[in-house]
Design a protein around this motif. Sequence first.
Motif, mmCIF file in Angstrom:
data_model
loop_
_atom_site.group_PDB
_atom_site.id
_atom_site.type_symbol
_atom_site.label_atom_id
_atom_site.label_comp_id
_atom_site.label_asym_id
_atom_site.label_seq_id
_atom_site.Cartn_x
_atom_site.Cartn_y
_atom_site.Cartn_z
ATOM 1 N N TYR A 1 -4.116 -3.197 12.377
ATOM 2 C CA TYR A 1 -4.512 -1.954 13.024
ATOM 3 C C TYR A 1 -5.809 -2.162 13.799
ATOM 4 N N MET B 1 2.733 -1.162 -0.311
ATOM 5 C CA MET B 1 2.013 -2.201 -1.053
ATOM 6 C C MET B 1 2.954 -3.275 -1.619
ATOM 7 N N ILE C 1 0.914 1.868 4.539
ATOM 8 C CA ILE C 1 1.801 0.709 4.402
ATOM 9 C C ILE C 1 2.365 0.673 2.992
ATOM 10 N N GLY D 1 0.473 -4.465 8.459
ATOM 11 C CA GLY D 1 -0.761 -3.728 8.207
ATOM 12 C C GLY D 1 -1.838 -3.910 9.251
ATOM 13 N N ARG E 1 -3.720 2.576 4.561
ATOM 14 C CA ARG E 1 -4.374 1.299 4.928
ATOM 15 C C ARG E 1 -5.625 1.560 5.747
ATOM 16 N N CYS F 1 3.758 3.450 -1.044
ATOM 17 C CA CYS F 1 2.989 3.641 0.189
ATOM 18 C C CYS F 1 1.553 4.067 -0.108
ATOM 19 N N HIS G 1 6.170 1.092 7.131
ATOM 20 C CA HIS G 1 4.850 1.698 7.349
ATOM 21 C C HIS G 1 5.050 3.014 8.088
ATOM 22 N N PRO H 1 3.839 -5.378 2.427
ATOM 23 C CA PRO H 1 2.956 -4.964 3.517
ATOM 24 C C PRO H 1 3.523 -5.208 4.919
#
Length: 134
Positions: A49, A89, A87, A47, A126, A123, A96, A92
Motif C-alpha cells: 500500500y 492474515m 488483508i 498487502g 493493514r 481479515c 483483501h 496476506p
Amino acid sequence: MVSTAAAQRRALFILAFTLVIGASRFATESLVTKASAAGAFAVGKCGAYGQAYDYPAEATARAAALKQCKGDCTAVTMKRACAALAIDMKNPCGAHGYAVKPKISSSLNAATKKCYEFGGKECVIRAWACDAKG
C-alpha cells in the motif's frame, strides 16, 4: 500633551485590531488549505500500500501514493475522507478489501467487510489514512 488614559485606550485599540487581523488571516488560510486538500490511497498485492494526504491536488497525491506502493497498484482518491485496507492474515497475498468513506470508522468497517466478501478468513486492517479531518 496626551493623557495616560487616552494613551492606554489607543494602545488597547491597536492591540485588539492586530489580534482581529491575525485571527481572520489564520481562519482564511485554514479554510483555503482544507478546501484544497487532497489525498490518495494505493493498494497492491500481498498487502502492499501507499498513502498520501493533505496534498494540494489529487494528481500529486495519487502519484505520491503510487510511488510508495510496491508492485502493480491501484490508487483511489480521498478528499475530506478516510481510506482503509484490510488483508487476510491467513493468506496476506490472497483476499483483501479497501474502502473510502467520510469517517474512519466507516472505512475500517467497509474494508474489513469487503475482505471477507472476497474470501478472507481472518481479515485485519493493514493500513488506513484520513485526509483533511476525514
